[in-house]
Design a protein around this motif. Structure first.
Motif, PDB file in Angstrom:
ATOM      1  N   UNK A   1       0.812  -1.220   0.000  1.00 28.53           N
ATOM      2  CA  UNK A   1       0.000   0.000   0.000  1.00 28.53           C
ATOM      3  C   UNK A   1       0.851   1.278   0.000  1.00 28.53           C
ATOM      4  N   UNK A   2       1.923   1.320   0.792  1.00 23.48           N
ATOM      5  CA  UNK A   2       2.755   2.528   0.871  1.00 23.48           C
ATOM      6  C   UNK A   2       3.309   2.897  -0.501  1.00 23.48           C
ATOM      7  N   UNK A   3       3.737   1.876  -1.252  1.00 25.73           N
ATOM      8  CA  UNK A   3       4.338   2.131  -2.557  1.00 25.73           C
ATOM      9  C   UNK A   3       3.297   2.600  -3.574  1.00 25.73           C
ATOM     10  N   UNK A   4       2.027   2.438  -3.215  1.00 26.83           N
ATOM     11  CA  UNK A   4       0.952   2.999  -4.028  1.00 26.83           C
ATOM     12  C   UNK A   4       0.459   4.318  -3.422  1.00 26.83           C
TER      13      UNK A   4
ATOM     14  N   UNK B   1       2.934  10.137  -4.072  1.00 25.06           N
ATOM     15  CA  UNK B   1       4.018   9.412  -3.429  1.00 25.06           C
ATOM     16  C   UNK B   1       4.329   8.153  -4.238  1.00 25.06           C
ATOM     17  N   UNK B   2       5.586   7.927  -4.465  1.00 24.91           N
ATOM     18  CA  UNK B   2       5.941   6.702  -5.162  1.00 24.91           C
ATOM     19  C   UNK B   2       7.318   6.261  -4.751  1.00 24.91           C
ATOM     20  N   UNK B   3       7.643   5.042  -5.099  1.00 23.76           N
ATOM     21  CA  UNK B   3       8.959   4.535  -4.735  1.00 23.76           C
ATOM     22  C   UNK B   3       9.998   5.129  -5.661  1.00 23.76           C
ATOM     23  N   UNK B   4      11.032   5.681  -5.047  1.00 24.72           N
ATOM     24  CA  UNK B   4      12.052   6.321  -5.869  1.00 24.72           C
ATOM     25  C   UNK B   4      13.391   5.621  -5.684  1.00 24.72           C
TER      26      UNK B   4
END
Lengths: 250, 250
Positions: free
Chosen positions: B124-127, B244-247
């Protein structure tokens, strides 16, 4: 270079439970914003060139602590810095990471998140307690106990959780433990359900006490365990004597 | 050197979400036992000298797959090797890490655990979805949906979860999603509750669909999303458009 904010989950305490990506972010940070220097003893080693701001010590005038933190993140990023916001556990599990991400997004500051090892899972694991176990628990529920059951601020239905069939994990619940356990048992949870409290999970000072849903609050009080502590309620606690402990993470 | 087993949580997929301690364990491994080579593309780089056993390919004769894995862990440790059992996510969240730890302990083999970033939180966090958010969700429940509600094998009370007030995270629930969401709504969950499914979280192939508790099952079916996928049900999904996304984690 354009400024940006990276929310990094620092894990439950031991530096070894930081992620590789979190460590990489720290290495490129111009400034590290953290709540206390504690979570990572090796912070200086990981981010030798970075300025470190302990926001627990930031004077905040008329703004709330969270507003003051948001302002630092946005201002520093607007000044072109790479800001690492280092949090214990995972940024999105009771970490107010969502609020900080929204503040950055609203200000037009690029923000990204690097998830971390959440204390809610790792704390029990480091005491040898698996939150799920085939045939024993098909799920788990994690709740902040910072307000007691029945408080107007509480959005959790403990009576429902007592019947949900999931392992229950309580964070920030040392003071409220008697009220929460009583609410669970009143709602039908078997008072003999195994329960444990883990303090200082993963640290050299880790302590674990084990009892039942009806006796744990007294045992915790008598043992003098204090925050930070994690309580687990469920049959998985009965699996605890695994001899499992943290070895490599430190 | 005495043999031993280290259970390592490899995180949800991106190599950057492995922990520093997990990487250190891999560097000292004589043999790495994993379910597939997928979770860590850099496994060979992290453990260049280690033998890699993909237990998905191990012939198991009359034993179950889990028994065959337990036997490998115990036999290799007894032969004096450092065995790293690398798992996706966290070893104790639907990872059968508890069963493997018990098998080792029963055999007198030293076993330790290095917790990992659980997909249930990181997915969920990465989404961009925080599982908790002040004033919105004071907790979350993670459930395996590998069996549908009402199945004799199910130990979860979905009607209770519908009322618990926690964000609900469903893993292994692509096939059972229609039945689970129907059970939740029948038990009183607002059918307009925001809900999202994240497939291949954190990977370049990540896809996210957002709908409501009453419409998500159809949306997932129409979009063709498949396992591995994580479904989140709760008001926090409405916070999703954070950008927000994974960088850094890759």
């Amino acid at each position: 270079q354009r400024g940006r904010v990276t929310l990094v989950g620092g894990g439950p305490g031991p530096a070894g439970l930081l992620t590789l990506a979190g460590a990489a972010a720290l290495r490129t940070a111009d400034v590290v914003v953290c709540d206390r220097l504690a979570p990572l003893s090796t912070l200086r080693e990981l981010a030798p060139g970075a300025e470190v701001i302990d926001v627990a010590k930031v004077p905040r005038g008329r703004s709330t602590s969270q507003e003051a933190i948001n302002t630092i993140l946005v201002d520093r990023a607007r000044a072109g810095q790479h800001v690492v916001r280092l949090k214990g556990g995972d940024p999105f599990v009771f970490g107010r990471g969502g609020e900080e991400a929204i503040a950055c997004a609203d200000a037009g500051v690029p923000v990204s998140v690097i998830p971390g090892v959440t204390s809610s899972v790792a704390g029990p694991a480091l005491a040898g307690i698996p939150l799920t176990h085939r045939g024993v628990a098909q799920g788990f529920s994690v709740v902040s106990g910072h307000v007691p059951p029945g408080s107007p601020e509480s959005t959790v239905d403990y009576a429902a959780l007592a019947r949900a069939g999931t392992t229950l994990v309580l964070l920030m619940a040392v003071a409220t433990l008697p009220a929460i356990l009583e609410a669970l048992v009143e709602a039908g949870l078997d008072p003999a359900t195994p329960a444990a409290t883990v303090a200082d999970a993963g640290m050299p000072t880790q302590r674990v006490v084990t009892a039942t849903a009806s006796t744990l609050a007294d045992v915790v009080r008598q043992s003098g365990l204090g925050a930070p502590a994690i309580t687990v309620v469920g049959s998985v606690v009965g699996l605890q004597p695994l001899g499992v402990g943290l070895e490599s993470a430190q």
